[in-house]
Every structure is written in structure tokens, then in C-alpha cells.
Design a protein around this motif. Structure first.
Motif, mmCIF file in Angstrom:
data_model
loop_
_atom_site.group_PDB
_atom_site.id
_atom_site.type_symbol
_atom_site.label_atom_id
_atom_site.label_comp_id
_atom_site.label_asym_id
_atom_site.label_seq_id
_atom_site.Cartn_x
_atom_site.Cartn_y
_atom_site.Cartn_z
ATOM 1 N N PRO A 114 2.280 4.704 0.220
ATOM 2 C CA PRO A 114 3.376 3.746 0.374
ATOM 3 C C PRO A 114 4.748 4.361 0.120
ATOM 4 N N TYR A 144 4.238 -1.398 0.441
ATOM 5 C CA TYR A 144 3.442 -0.962 -0.700
ATOM 6 C C TYR A 144 2.049 -1.582 -0.711
ATOM 7 N N GLN A 147 0.167 0.047 2.023
ATOM 8 C CA GLN A 147 0.145 1.497 1.795
ATOM 9 C C GLN A 147 0.576 2.249 3.059
#
Length: 195
Positions: A114, A144, A147
Motif C-alpha cells: 500500500p 491501504y 494494498q
């Protein structure tokens, strides 16, 4: 193989369900309680050709922060699950998208690492009931929890609505490219043999 995922996340601040079909036709059903955010998620689904359902009840009596950020978390989780083992997909996608006076670059790498690089200059603090600073928070949450490596850069633009919408549409087009299959790729696209 169906690339469909449905994720539900409940906290003391939000109750969100996201369903995505990466191989859809752009049908959407969005209800977050924030009109402009609904418009952006609809644009993401339609321009990426993702069938997307988002149902969200959040603490909008506070502000839009928890709803937008948590929707990003759940959408990212759904994307990650739907993409699966990533065998045969292009992995990378990019788009430079114009919208009236605005121009936005988006590049993604579905690499399981990420990272968000975000650069935008919104001239207003709000678009309807949506705080413009939440555009970055949304994409941070998506990048995030999915990822992915995500770069979003405003290259030009004055109107906050146009800039934000160009970002969501550019992200849609880049994701459509990155999640697409290439018959030349038999495994994952990596020199390491895994992502």
C-alpha cells in the motif's frame, strides 16, 4: 471465475456494506447519505464497468468524515477480495482524464504494497455536504485496505467538483485496466513470481 466480493463492516460510527463485481457493466446502487459522495461512487462504478452496491449508515450528525473514510476501507477490502490471486491480470493501470478545465493523472499498481501519493489543490472546503479534504482520506483508505500503490495528481483545474470527479473517474479507468486480463500473462506479473 466470478470476481465478486461483498464486505460488511459495522462500528460505533458506521454500518457499511459494499458489493463489487469487477466484470460487471457499470450498474450501481449507491446510498451513503451524502449526495456528492454517491455521485462519485456512481461515477467510479460506471466508468470502471464495475457493478457496485454501497449501503452506508454513518454518523452524519457529526460530519462526513467517518462515513467517507470507512466506505473507502470497505471498498478497498472488497476490491482486494474480488481481485483474488491476481493471476493473469495486468496489475498496472493508468489514465490521464480531462473534465472541462480539470486534468487528473491516476496510476495504480495492484502489488500488495500500500502507498498513496496524492496531489490536489481544491479551491473550496466543501462540495455540497462533502468536505473536499475527504477526497484524499477516501483514496488513502482504499489504497491501504486494498494494498495497492495509488498515485493521483491534479495536473490542472479550478473547479472543486470537476477536480474531484476527474479523480474518481480516472481511478475507475485505471482500475479497469489494472484488473483486466491479458492472455500473455499466465501467472502473476512479477519477476519474483509472487506479489
Amino acid at each position: 471465475m466470478d470476481r465478486i466480493a461483498e464486505i460488511t463492516r459495522k462500528t460505533g460510527e458506521t454500518d457499511i456494506t459494499v458489493k463489487i463485481d469487477l466484470d460487471g457493466s457499470g450498474k450501481t446502487n449507491i446510498d451513503t447519505g451524502i449526495g456528492f459522495f454517491d455521485h462519485m461512487l456512481d461515477a467510479f462504478g460506471r466508468h470502471g464497468f464495475f457493478d457496485l452496491e454501497v449501503k452506508c449508515k454513518g454518523d452524519l450528525n457529526v460530519d462526513c468524515h467517518h462515513t467517507v473514510e470507512d466506505a473507502g476501507i470497505v471498498l478497498g477490502q472488497a476490491i482486494k477480495q474480488a481481485v483474488g490471486d491476481k493471476k493473469g491480470i495486468r496489475r498496472y493501470g493508468s489514465m490521464i482524464l480531462p473534465m472541462d478545465e480539470s486534468l487528473v493523472l491516476c496510476a495504480v499498481d495492484l502489488c500488495d504494497r500500500p502507498y498513496l501519493n496524492f496531489d490536489a489543490d481544491f479551491k473550496t472546503e466543501r462540495i455540497g455536504d462533502f468536505d473536499t479534504e475527504m477526497v484524499r482520506e477516501f483514496f488513502y483508505a482504499v489504497s491501504y485496505s486494498a494494498q495497492m500503490n495509488l498515485h493521483l495528481k491534479q495536473l490542472d483545474g479550478l473547479n472543486s467538483h470537476h477536480i474531484a470527479e476527474a479523480m474518481f473517474k480516472a481511478f475507475a479507468k485505471a482500475m479497469d485496466q489494472a484488473t483486466g486480463y491479458d492472455p500473455r500473462i499466465s501467472d502473476v506479473l512479477s519477476t519474483k513470481g509472487s506479489l
